[in-house]
Design a protein around this motif. Structure first.
Motif, PDB file in Angstrom:
ATOM      1  N   LEU A  88       0.836  -1.210   0.000  1.00 30.00           N
ATOM      2  CA  LEU A  88       0.000   0.000   0.000  1.00 30.00           C
ATOM      3  C   LEU A  88       0.866   1.253   0.000  1.00 30.00           C
ATOM      4  O   LEU A  88       0.552   2.238  -0.649  1.00 30.00           O
ATOM      5  N   LEU A  89       1.963   1.190   0.759  1.00 29.65           N
ATOM      6  CA  LEU A  89       2.846   2.359   0.825  1.00 29.65           C
ATOM      7  C   LEU A  89       3.292   2.739  -0.583  1.00 29.65           C
ATOM      8  O   LEU A  89       3.242   3.911  -0.964  1.00 29.65           O
ATOM      9  N   ILE A  90       3.685   1.740  -1.347  1.00 23.57           N
ATOM     10  CA  ILE A  90       4.134   2.034  -2.705  1.00 23.57           C
ATOM     11  C   ILE A  90       2.969   2.525  -3.556  1.00 23.57           C
ATOM     12  O   ILE A  90       3.051   3.543  -4.250  1.00 23.57           O
ATOM     13  N   ILE A  91       1.870   1.783  -3.498  1.00 24.31           N
ATOM     14  CA  ILE A  91       0.741   2.124  -4.379  1.00 24.31           C
ATOM     15  C   ILE A  91       0.231   3.517  -4.059  1.00 24.31           C
ATOM     16  O   ILE A  91       0.044   4.355  -4.946  1.00 24.31           O
ATOM     17  N   ILE A  92       0.019   3.777  -2.787  1.00 26.83           N
ATOM     18  CA  ILE A  92      -0.612   5.050  -2.431  1.00 26.83           C
ATOM     19  C   ILE A  92       0.393   6.188  -2.542  1.00 26.83           C
ATOM     20  O   ILE A  92       0.133   7.203  -3.198  1.00 26.83           O
ATOM     21  N   TYR A  93       1.548   6.029  -1.921  1.00 26.82           N
ATOM     22  CA  TYR A  93       2.482   7.153  -1.899  1.00 26.82           C
ATOM     23  C   TYR A  93       3.125   7.388  -3.249  1.00 26.82           C
ATOM     24  O   TYR A  93       2.968   8.445  -3.856  1.00 26.82           O
ATOM     25  N   THR A  94       3.847   6.379  -3.709  1.00 24.75           N
ATOM     26  CA  THR A  94       4.565   6.644  -4.946  1.00 24.75           C
ATOM     27  C   THR A  94       3.615   6.662  -6.133  1.00 24.75           C
ATOM     28  O   THR A  94       3.794   7.432  -7.067  1.00 24.75           O
ATOM     29  N   GLY A  95       2.604   5.812  -6.075  1.00 25.42           N
ATOM     30  CA  GLY A  95       1.723   5.712  -7.230  1.00 25.42           C
ATOM     31  C   GLY A  95       0.757   6.865  -7.336  1.00 25.42           C
ATOM     32  O   GLY A  95       0.341   7.223  -8.437  1.00 25.42           O
ATOM     33  N   ALA A  96       0.395   7.453  -6.242  1.00 22.48           N
ATOM     34  CA  ALA A  96      -0.627   8.492  -6.323  1.00 22.48           C
ATOM     35  C   ALA A  96      -0.174   9.821  -5.731  1.00 22.48           C
ATOM     36  O   ALA A  96      -0.123  10.833  -6.432  1.00 22.48           O
ATOM     37  N   ILE A  97       0.197   9.818  -4.478  1.00 21.13           N
ATOM     38  CA  ILE A  97       0.428  11.101  -3.815  1.00 21.13           C
ATOM     39  C   ILE A  97       1.608  11.837  -4.446  1.00 21.13           C
ATOM     40  O   ILE A  97       1.524  13.024  -4.774  1.00 21.13           O
ATOM     41  N   LEU A  98       2.710  11.119  -4.652  1.00 20.83           N
ATOM     42  CA  LEU A  98       3.877  11.817  -5.168  1.00 20.83           C
ATOM     43  C   LEU A  98       3.730  12.148  -6.648  1.00 20.83           C
ATOM     44  O   LEU A  98       4.280  13.148  -7.121  1.00 20.83           O
TER      45      LEU A  98
END
Lengths: 329, 100, 649, 177
Positions: free
Chosen positions: D56-66
């Motif tokens: 989730l950290l990758i999907i949400i942070y790198t994939g969306a937020i950043l």
């Protein structure tokens, strides 16, 4: 736990997969040109080797000898980094895709998958979500307005479609109760157990979103030649351009492999060995990709966004709800 | 095997770096990113404690922190866009309307 | 005996809610139908319960209806409960009956008014409150009704609130009443403090009262005096009578209903209700009697010189209320209630008649511009005449019996004296004079109105004259329930009320009272004849001055111009109050404003502001507006807190 | 041993990338360093048996937020805005000192709060499926259902807020045109 055999087997698997994918990419370009040619009543490449089979190699050589131009206003480091960032995630996805049944060699049980993560699908999503960086960074660092527009389009498009993309396979997950790719394939042993039959809407949605995620026609907004010259890779040349090129096809192959695994029964099939079945399915899906490219016109950017948010997203939600109601109540 | 303390010290380190980013950087975007970093440092500590005590509730907590971070980023970025439109700058030192 | 007494006030409440909530959405017919029907139903239920009450034996004539516990706070326990005994039965019938008639009359009178729906809404609310007041079985619930009628009175006096005089009059009534209410409240507190209850059953039980109060003691005197203050407010007695004449700004039926027949009698009712306590405080009784009789003659004399037809009636009302208080003051509570009842009939009739006249005169209220209306409006004239005869105490009409009983009691009672009787007698003469002056100026002589109004003159519609006729009949026969022994009757009214008058000792020994009445029979007869003769003389005087020899009246006025001015100016009481109470307040407030407020308070505040401003200037650099400075300081704060936790935690 | 090597590898990358992130002029480079730092942290999550949350950290942070950060940077076309004069060396040094003190205090707090005999050692073995999707989900949807639903409201509010803030006024648009 970690035996030497395991390490050796893994290393072999990695090498084989990388080589196979790279070759696949090269011949995917050939396949595309040939197929599109026939769709358009042309012959396509036919001079380099029989049926033009050596054309990809010729292309590679040509690209390698081109001058590597870095625009003056580019952010050099990022500019250099972008193609790699675009290329690597595509390859990484293959780590969890099972391309064959378990076989036994020299008393070793070897899974025909590099790593059977129990969150395989999440892993794939995590990795593909990184794919956008390559395009965005390329677009931004080139210092060209066409590139920038391509980058902006890409970031918006990919974030938007990722939602429907993710939601569209939730239906499969509800039925399968697992995130492991291996498990998923195992559950599709019978032809009519393929999730394409149990999740037709999910399949359609997934394919549409996958096309958008890989920036393929008719959703090739970020690189739309007729509007943006070449989009995010306008300024790229030589091997850097080649990396984008390979990255794009690698992404296509990844998606084809994922679709095969999730919806089309993976390596399952009669008579022929599993790996062959897997390749056939991937090949057919690649042909489907090209077919779509040859058939459909590019959509306008606002249409793309409308489709993603107002059609695909609600449909995906509906699919989740209906599936949950049918299978879990 | 890795002692849990390692993770906690790492988490403290990341948090301190994030805090330094917030107080040192003048770029609003980097400040916002630093805040995200601090949130993630906290997440790491939560996960570590969760592992130490063998309860999975910490993961749920982290999940909720993600949601909060996403909301914060969305609103924060919207504010930055607004500020940039009005002032053509994202330098945090430029926004003082108060008399010196 | 338990009966659903709540049915009596329920209907006006429903009417009030219906009309109030649907204000502006109902047609006039519907509004008046709802309003009149609700009050009519109240009256019918009142009648039913009255007969239920009559069917009970003399000593057990009490119907109760405990509804629910309102305030259970420690020892303080108040029920919402209703009580119907002979006293409240009389009040219920008078209130609902007269209200019903006036409601009917209002249909005609208010017909063209814009605030038609609002008017009937208020009127229904008033009837509801008044019924609560008279049916309450404890002081607090009574006080609720008491305040309710006060509110309605305020609303209805200021009914035409666009007129400044009307809204001022409303405010005046409200404020003056508030002074009285304050007394009532304090009286209530003392009663609760001493007896531990506000229920009539407990607080007014002679046994309880005698156990906690000493006869003539300070506590009982204070309580009764304070409650009497409340009564003077509500019932317009000296010194709080000033609001009632101004209350004539309201619509005439309102004056008839509230400011003549029902609400203003609340004070009398309250004192009669509390007779047990009052009988234990002879000093208060004396005060009540003196205030009553003083008010009677005082207001009567003012009425002599007024030109406004409603104003005359208003002062007449104050004067008659004075009579009632006199009756209470001389321990003739039943006589007071008796007069209350007959007065309700004929005063309502007088007001309604005057309303009819005003209606015909297109709003003209000055008698100097009337005259000769006898031919124009015969029904109004005859009914008005009957009422006038009744109020002046012509034998055979209701007023005669009640007024005579009061005069006789004030002469013969242990609490009375010849002086009170004498003043009462003079007041009776004045009453005759000003009432006939009114009649002669209005209905006789030449027509002094302008030609336009003259063409406009007409008898009022049936919906107004029928109520007049009904009230006229009541004015005639109303007195026959209480024919004194001396005239061959057996004073059934007094006997009926006897169970309630537990404090009046001579009624406890009823035989003795009868004997003493017989003993004084000849005296009573002589006094009665004397008063009738006096009244006749004054009627003749009025005739002389206002019909036969109009110039004489003017001459008389010239000769006693000073006296006339004083009387015409209502003894300048309003001006006196203004000078003694209002002006000092204004001057004092001005002083406080200019000196205390501006210099001291504002100076203090401004000084604080200057100090804080200077301090802020010193602290301002800390507020740089630079985000990073803030976050740094914030972080330092975190470090300090963590340090504290580490060191002390 | 391998675990420890991976840990140190990931930890060094995470902290190093974080430090690089705050040192950059260029926000795009900052974003990239943060991405690297977060990916390294995701590896650490995996080491702590938090597979699901790591993904989730990758999907949400790198994939969306950043990506959103990048998107904004591009939208505003921020190309290394010059932030004027240099900060005083004293100011920067004192700020670094503050963060160092903060770090020291946090370590001390961890040492006090966490049970000392357990903090130095690897935690006891946990169940096979610790941190799996199923386990986290069952906690999320059973015990923490209301907080979870509240998160959705929070996100909705954030979306509305972001739209309202970032949307140009109609009048503003007309002036632009």
């Amino acid at each position: 736990m970690i035996t030497t055999g395991f390490i050796i087997a893994s290393a072999i698997k990695v090498i084989v997969v990388v080589v196979a994918v790279l070759t696949g990419c090269a011949y995917a370009t050939w396949l595309e040109r040939k197929l599109v040619g026939h769709i358009q009543h042309r012959i396509g490449p036919n001079l380099a080797g029989p049926f033009g089979l050596l054309q990809p190699i010729a292309d590679a050589i040509k690209l390698a000898f081109k001058e590597d131009i870095v625009p003056e206003r580019a952010e050099r480091v990022t500019y250099a980094l972008a193609p790699i960032v675009a290329f690597i995630p595509a390859m990484l996805s293959f780590a969890v895709i099972p391309f064959g049944d378990t076989i036994t060699i020299m008393g070793q049980q070897i899974d025909m998958v590099i790593s059977d993560l129990n969150i395989g699908i999440l892993y794939i999503f995590a990795i593909t979500s990184l794919g956008v960086y390559g395009i965005v960074l390329a677009g931004w660092s080139s210092g060209s307005k066409y590139s920038l527009l391509g980058g902006i389009r890409s970031s918006a498009q990919m974030i938007s479609y990722e939602i429907a993309y993710g939601l569209s396979i939730i239906g499969v997950l509800i039925i399968a109760q697992t995130l492991s790719m291996k498990e998923l394939v195992a559950q599709q042993a019978n032809f009519f157990d393929w999730f394409i039959f149990r999740q037709p809407l999910g399949f359609v949605l997934f394919v549409i979103c996958a096309i958008a995620e890989t920036n393929r026609s008719p959703f090739d907004m970020p690189e739309a030649e007729s509007e943006l010259v070449g989009g995010y890779h306008t300024e790229y040349s030589s091997l850097r351009f080649a990396m984008f090129f390979i990255g794009e096809y690698a992404n296509m192959i990844t998606v084809a492999a994922v679709v095969t695994t999730i919806f089309l029964g993976g390596w399952q099939g009669p008579l022929l060995p599993p790996v062959v079945w897997f390749c056939i399915k991937v090949f057919l899906f690649m042909a489907f990709y090209v077919w779509i490219r040859g058939t459909l016109p590019r959509v306008r950017y606002d249409q793309l966004m409308n489709l993603g948010w107002k059609v695909l997203f609600p449909l995906a939600l509906l699919n989740v709800v209906v599936t949950a109601l049918i299978y879990r109540l | 095997m890795i002692p849990i303390g390692h993770f906690l010290i790492l988490s403290a380190m990341l948090f301190a770096v994030g805090a330094a980013g917030v107080i040192i950087s003048r770029n609003l975007l980097i400040m916002l990113m630093s805040i995200e970093l601090m949130l993630n440092a906290a997440n790491l500590a939560i996960i570590a404690f969760s592992r130490m005590n063998n309860i999975v509730d910490g993961h749920v907590f982290v999940f909720i922190v993600f949601a909060v971070a996403a909301a914060e980023a969305a609103v924060g970025l919207a504010i930055i866009i607004m500020i940039f439109r009005n002032r053509e700058s994202i330098n945090a030192d430029n926004f003082s309307l108060l008399k010196r | 005996m338990e009966q659903p007494l709540y049915l009596i006030p329920l209907f006006p409440l429903i009417g009030f809610l219906l009309n109030g909530l649907l204000l502006g959405r109902l047609g006039k017919k519907t509004i008046s139908f709802i309003a009149c029907t609700s009050v009519g139903l109240s009256f019918l239920f009142g009648l039913k319960f009255f007969f239920d009450l009559l069917s009970l034996p003399d000593t057990a004539r009490i119907i109760e209806n405990v509804f629910f516990t309102w305030i259970p706070a420690g020892q303080f326990h108040v029920n919402v409960a209703f009580l119907l005994d002979p006293l409240s039965a009389v009040m219920v019938l008078v209130v609902s009956g007269v209200s019903f008639i006036i409601h009917i009359y209002s249909i005609g009178y208010m017909h063209d008014d814009a605030g038609y729906g609002r008017y009937f809404t208020y009127l229904n609310l008033f009837v509801f409150s008044m019924l609560m007041l008279v049916l309450a079985d404890n002081y607090l619930l009574m006080f609720v009704g008491w305040e309710g009628v006060g509110l309605c009175s305020y609303l209805l006096i200021g009914f035409w609130f666009e007129k400044k005089s009307a809204s001022d009059a409303g405010k005046k009534a409200f404020i003056v009443n508030r002074i009285g209410d304050f007394g009532f409240l304090l009286g209530m507190f003392i009663i609760f403090w001493q007896t531990g209850s506000l229920d009539f059953k407990t607080a007014l039980d002679p046994a309880v009262a005698h156990s906690v109060f000493a006869v003539g003691g300070g506590m009982i005197t204070a309580a009764t005096l304070l409650m009497f203050l409340g009564a003077t407010g509500k019932s317009a007695q000296i010194p709080l009578y000033v609001w009632l004449p101004d209350a004539m700004e309201g619509p005439t039926p309102v004056s008839a209903l509230i400011h003549a027949a029902t609400m203003v009698t609340a004070g009398v009712y309250m004192i009669a209700r509390s007779n047990v306590l009052y009988m234990m405080a002879p000093a208060t009784m004396a005060v009540v009697a003196i205030v009553g009789v003083a008010t009677a003659i005082f207001a009567g004399s003012i009425a002599l010189a007024q030109n406004d037809i409603k104003r005359v009636l208003a002062y007449s009302t104050v004067s008659q209320l004075g009579y009632m208080f006199t009756a209470c003051g001389v321990a003739a509570f039943s006589a007071g209630i008796f007069h209350l009842m007959t007065h309700a009939f004929f005063k309502a009739l007088l007001f309604l008649g005057s309303g009819s006249v005003i209606h015909a005169m297109a709003g003209q209220q000055d008698m100097r511009y009337m005259g000769g209306l006898k031919k124009r409006m015969p029904i109004t004239f005859w009914t008005f005449l009957i009422a006038t005869l009744a109020i002046t105490g012509i034998p055979g009409l209701s007023g005669f019996f009640s007024k005579d009983e009061i005069l006789w009691k004030s002469f013969s009672s242990d609490y009375g004296s010849i002086w009170i009787w004498l003043i009462g007698l003079i007041t009776a003469g004045m009453t005759a004079f000003y009432m006939f002056r009114l009649v002669f100026l209005t209905f006789y002589g030449e027509e002094r109105m302008d030609s336009h109004t003259r063409e406009h003159l007409h008898e009022s519609p049936k919906v107004m004259t029928v109520p007049l006729s009904i009230l006229a009949v009541l004015s005639v026969i109303g007195g026959y329930v209480g024919i004194p022994h001396i005239l061959g009757g057996d004073n059934r009214f007094e006997k009926f009320l006897e169970p309630v008058m537990k404090g009046v000792h001579h009624s406890v020994e009823g035989e003795h009272a009868l004997a003493s009445a017989a003993h004084n029979g000849s005296t009573e007869l002589i006094l009665m004849v004397g008063s009738v003769v006096l009244v006749a003389v004054f009627i003749y005087l009025a005739y002389h001055f206002y019909i036969k020899n109009i110039a004489a009246a003017g001459k008389l006025r010239q000769r006693f111009s000073g006296l006339h001015k004083i009387i015409y100016g209502k003894y300048f009481v309003d001006e006196l109050y203004n000078a003694v109470i209002v002006q000092p307040l204004v001057v004092g407030s001005k002083f406080l404003w200019k000196i205390f407020d501006v210099l001291i308070i504002d100076g203090f505040i401004n000084g604080m502001a200057v100090i804080i401003g200077d301090m802020s200037t010193g602290l301002r650099p800390a507020q740089s507006g630079i985000l990073r400075t803030y976050t740094t300081i914030f972080l330092v704060g975190v470090i300090v807190i963590l340090g504290i936790v580490l060191i002390f935690g | 041993m391998l675990d420890l090597i991976i840990f140190y590898f990931a930890a060094v990358i995470a902290v190093g990338a974080a430090v690089m992130m705050i040192m950059q002029r260029n926000p795009v480079a900052s974003v990239l360093y943060l991405v690297v730092s977060l990916v390294a942290q995701a590896i650490l999550y995996v080491q702590l048996n938090a597979l699901f949350v790591g993904a989730l950290l990758i999907i949400i942070y790198t994939g969306a937020i950043l990506v959103l950060f990048l998107f904004v940077i591009m939208l505003l076309n921020l190309r290394g805005e010059h932030f004027g004069g240099k900060q005083s060396r004293m100011g920067r040094a004192s700020k670094i000192a503050i963060t160092v003190i903060l770090f020291a205090e946090m370590v001390a707090i961890f040492k006090q709060v966490a049970i000392p005999e357990r903090i130095g050692t690897q935690a006891a073995a946990v169940a096979e499926d610790f941190g799996s999707v199923e386990m986290v989900a069952s906690h999320l949807f059973k015990e923490y259902l209301y907080p979870f639903e509240l998160t959705s409201i929070l996100l909705l509010v954030a979306i509305v807020g972001a739209v309202v803030l970032a949307k140009r006024d109609k009048t503003e648009k007309m002036e632009d045109a």
